[in-house]
Design a protein around this motif. Structure first.
Motif, short mmCIF file in Angstrom:
data_model
loop_
_atom_site.label_atom_id
_atom_site.label_comp_id
_atom_site.label_asym_id
_atom_site.label_seq_id
_atom_site.Cartn_x
_atom_site.Cartn_y
_atom_site.Cartn_z
N LEU A 414 0.84 -1.21 0.00
CA LEU A 414 0.00 0.00 0.00
C LEU A 414 0.87 1.25 0.00
O LEU A 414 0.56 2.24 -0.69
CB LEU A 414 -0.94 0.00 1.21
CG LEU A 414 -1.95 -1.14 1.25
CD1 LEU A 414 -2.88 -1.01 2.45
CD2 LEU A 414 -2.79 -1.19 -0.04
N GLU A 415 1.96 1.21 0.75
CA GLU A 415 2.84 2.39 0.78
C GLU A 415 3.51 2.60 -0.59
O GLU A 415 3.71 3.74 -1.02
CB GLU A 415 3.86 2.25 1.92
CG GLU A 415 3.18 2.56 3.26
CD GLU A 415 3.85 1.94 4.48
OE1 GLU A 415 5.04 1.63 4.40
OE2 GLU A 415 3.15 1.77 5.51
N LEU A 416 3.78 1.50 -1.29
CA LEU A 416 4.31 1.61 -2.66
C LEU A 416 3.27 2.29 -3.56
O LEU A 416 3.62 3.15 -4.38
CB LEU A 416 4.64 0.19 -3.18
CG LEU A 416 5.03 0.05 -4.65
CD1 LEU A 416 6.36 0.77 -4.93
CD2 LEU A 416 5.17 -1.43 -5.05
N CYS A 417 2.00 1.92 -3.38
CA CYS A 417 0.93 2.56 -4.18
C CYS A 417 0.93 4.07 -3.96
O CYS A 417 0.83 4.85 -4.90
CB CYS A 417 -0.45 1.99 -3.82
SG CYS A 417 -0.64 0.27 -4.28
N VAL A 418 1.06 4.48 -2.68
CA VAL A 418 1.07 5.92 -2.37
C VAL A 418 2.30 6.57 -3.02
O VAL A 418 2.20 7.63 -3.64
CB VAL A 418 1.08 6.16 -0.84
CG1 VAL A 418 1.20 7.65 -0.52
CG2 VAL A 418 -0.17 5.57 -0.20
N ALA A 419 3.45 5.88 -2.93
CA ALA A 419 4.70 6.46 -3.45
C ALA A 419 4.63 6.71 -4.95
O ALA A 419 5.26 7.65 -5.44
CB ALA A 419 5.88 5.53 -3.11
N GLY A 421 1.99 7.59 -6.54
CA GLY A 421 0.91 8.55 -6.86
C GLY A 421 -0.48 7.96 -6.77
O GLY A 421 -1.45 8.56 -7.25
N GLY A 422 -0.61 6.78 -6.15
CA GLY A 422 -1.93 6.17 -6.02
C GLY A 422 -2.48 6.32 -4.62
O GLY A 422 -2.11 7.24 -3.89
N CYS A 423 -3.36 5.39 -4.22
CA CYS A 423 -3.90 5.48 -2.86
C CYS A 423 -4.12 4.10 -2.26
O CYS A 423 -4.07 3.08 -2.96
CB CYS A 423 -5.16 6.33 -2.84
SG CYS A 423 -6.58 5.55 -3.53
N ILE A 424 -4.35 4.09 -0.94
CA ILE A 424 -4.32 2.83 -0.19
C ILE A 424 -5.60 2.01 -0.31
O ILE A 424 -5.63 0.87 0.14
CB ILE A 424 -4.01 3.07 1.30
CG1 ILE A 424 -5.07 3.99 1.93
CG2 ILE A 424 -2.61 3.66 1.47
CD1 ILE A 424 -4.95 4.11 3.45
#
Ligand SMILES: Cc1cc2nc3c(=O)[nH]c(=O)nc-3n(C[C@H](O)[C@H](O)[C@H](O)COP(=O)(O)OP(=O)(O)OC[C@H]3O[C@@H](n4cnc5c(N)ncnc54)[C@H](O)[C@@H]3O)c2cc1C
Length: 483
Positions: A414-419, A421-424
């Motif tokens: 999930l943190e990779l998704c945020v990194a 430009g996405g969301c959790i």
């Protein structure tokens, strides 16, 4: 008469007082108090998070829900609403010192208006039951979570659920016109209207997706769409997930909006094929299912274009459904993929991050590296067109420490998704599960705004406490652990 208390004996006192008070207006079969039956309500679809409620109540009228909420508000008793309990983020996990409010008896379709193309339903109506009821009128309700056979429309609103066909038709929030909600104090509020525009602050998108933290939804008017003339599914097999990821970007870049564009990787393909015999090529590394719907001529034209594009972008096999039965079978494999993975692993943990489509290949590659690092297999089956990932991490809860390792791995995804430009969360919600990653996604100032919204709707904090938005002190703790 009643005080806020936490010891086991005070829980018993609270339970006794609540039963006495609720028995004044609820029949005895609407109050579940025995420990054995309460176990049924301990968790939602994310069974790693379990709590037994003091009581489960099953009212069947809005007036009774009002009385329950008024009582709980007055006494400061937590209330967790529950639809079918298929949620995957522990949103419907009960509070051990509170009430689980089941909406299961609110299961009536109240009105269908084929002219206005709307249906007004109670919150406990199953998602699929709406489309089934309006099918003879040539209509359907678009959002189609894979759990649609069981999940309720009330739960769908609370989670702003999506599904394979949301790429073209939108999420729940785009398909609801109006709803009625009870506030934490039991006041009736109507949100939205029959038209497309309403005056005043638009509370509809604020409350849809608020995970039962702002009110209890008691009636919903959904939009219905005319069933398309024709629909075909193109199944394309690839020898690498990266090529399949690029093909997803290729379709969208061409300006084609498929009704659905789903991806499965090798583990998911093999598990689904073993389970339902959908005709998937089990030697493929990745599979795309791309549905085109609309007017017949338009469908034929786009199908030809997409088939050509998939071949150009490296598909090793392309097959297009030639009948409704074949199309249904191809979808059956996809919709059964979660339980199918459950057959090849003692347990699995379903994540739900969203990323920009352009990052698909990169994120899938990083996840494979992390899978090796943790020694845990991952099956991927997801809404590729929306960039909404569902990695299913396979583990064995009986192996000491394995669930904790899985949770850590999931958190890193999930943190990779945020990194990138996405969301959790794309559609499963935050619940209890992703509360920690909220502080990776949002700043303190943003979380303070969320708290202010919660406070405005539920000043006593009784609705679904501890879910959705982390308290700020805990955010600081999470951040310091992360550093
Ligand atoms: C196999 C499987 C596949 C799935 N596939 C998808 C998918 O494709 N897309 C997707 O979006 N989700 C999917 N889900 C997740 C889940 O089905 C959805 O989140 C669904 O909307 C939950 O509905 P429910 O009735 O089961 O709600 P519950 O799990 O009972 O509750 C979910 C949340 O809604 C709140 N709530 C329920 N009813 C009300 C109400 N009337 N008023 C206020 N709050 C309420 C609860 O408090 C809780 O926070 C899947 C789940 C499973 C098990």
């Amino acid at each position: 008469m009643y005080s806020s208390v936490t010891s086991a004996s005070s829980f018993e006192t609270r339970k006794k007082l609540l039963i006495e008070e609720m028995a004044k207006f609820l029949p005895s079969d609407s109050i579940i108090a025995d420990e054995e039956t309460l176990r049924v309500y301990e968790c939602d679809g994310l069974s790693a998070y379990c709590e037994r409620p003091l009581l489960t109540v099953l009212p069947d009228s809005v007036e009774d829900v009002q009385k329950i909420l008024k009582l709980c508000h007055r006494w400061g008793v937590p209330v967790v609403a529950r639809g079918a309990g298929t949620g995957l983020s522990a949103g419907a996990t009960p509070s051990p010192d509170g009430i689980l409010l089941s909406l299961a008896r609110f299961n009536r379709i109240l009105r269908i208006d084929p002219e206005a193309r709307t249906a007004t339903v109670q919150p406990g109506v199953r998602n699929l039951a709406i489309s089934q009821a309006v099918e003879p009128m040539g209509l359907f309700y678009a959002p189609d979570p894979s759990s649609q056979i069981a999940c309720t429309i009330g739960g769908n609103l609370a989670e702003n659920s999506g599904g394979a066909h949301c790429l073209k038709y939108g999420l729940t929030v785009h398909n609801v016109l109006a709803f009625e909600m009870l506030t934490a104090e039991g006041e009736r509020v109507r949100v939205g209207g029959q038209g497309l525009d309403n005056c005043g602050f638009d509370l509809l998108p604020l409350i849809i997706g608020s995970e039962g933290l702002l009110g209890v939804i008691t009636e919903i008017t959904v939009k219905l769409l005319p069933s398309p003339d024709a629909a075909q599914v193109i199944m394309a097999a690839f020898d690498s997930v990266e090529k399949a990821g690029d093909a997803v970007a290729g379709v969208i870049a061409k300006g084609i909006i498929p009704a659905a564009l789903e991806m499965m990787d090798r583990y998911a393909i093999q598990a689904a094929e073993d389970f339902v015999r959908a005709g998937y090529p089990t030697n493929a590394e990745a599979l795309l299912l791309c549905e085109i719907d609309g007017v017949r001529e338009e469908v034929l034209e786009y199908v030809e274009q997409v088939e050509g594009l998939f071949r150009e972008l490296g598909a090793v096999a392309v097959r297009t459904s030639q009948s409704d039965a074949e199309r249904a079978l191809l979808w059956k494999g996809r919709k059964s993929a979660f339980p199918a993975v459950g057959r090849i692993s003692p347990d699995y943990y379903c994540m739900d991050g969203t990323i920009p489509r352009s990052q698909l290949s990169y994120v899938l590659t990083r996840m494979r590296e992390m899978s090796e690092e943790y020694g845990l297999r991952v099956a991927n089956v997801f809404h590729a067109g929306d960039g909404n990932l569902h990695p299913l991490i396979m583990f064995d809860a009986n192996v000491p420490g394995e669930f904790e390792k899985t949770e850590e791995f999931g958190g890193r995804i999930l943190e990779l998704c945020v990194a990138v430009g996405g969301c959790i969360t794309g559609e499963h919600g935050v619940g209890l599960e992703k509360i920690r990653q909220m502080s990776a996604q949002f700043s303190e100032a943003e979380l303070e705004q969320f708290h202010a919204v919660k406070e405005a709707f539920d000043p006593g904090g009784v609705l679904n406490p501890g879910k959705g938005v982390p308290i700020l002190r805990r955010c600081q703790e999470y951040r310091s652990i992360g550093n």
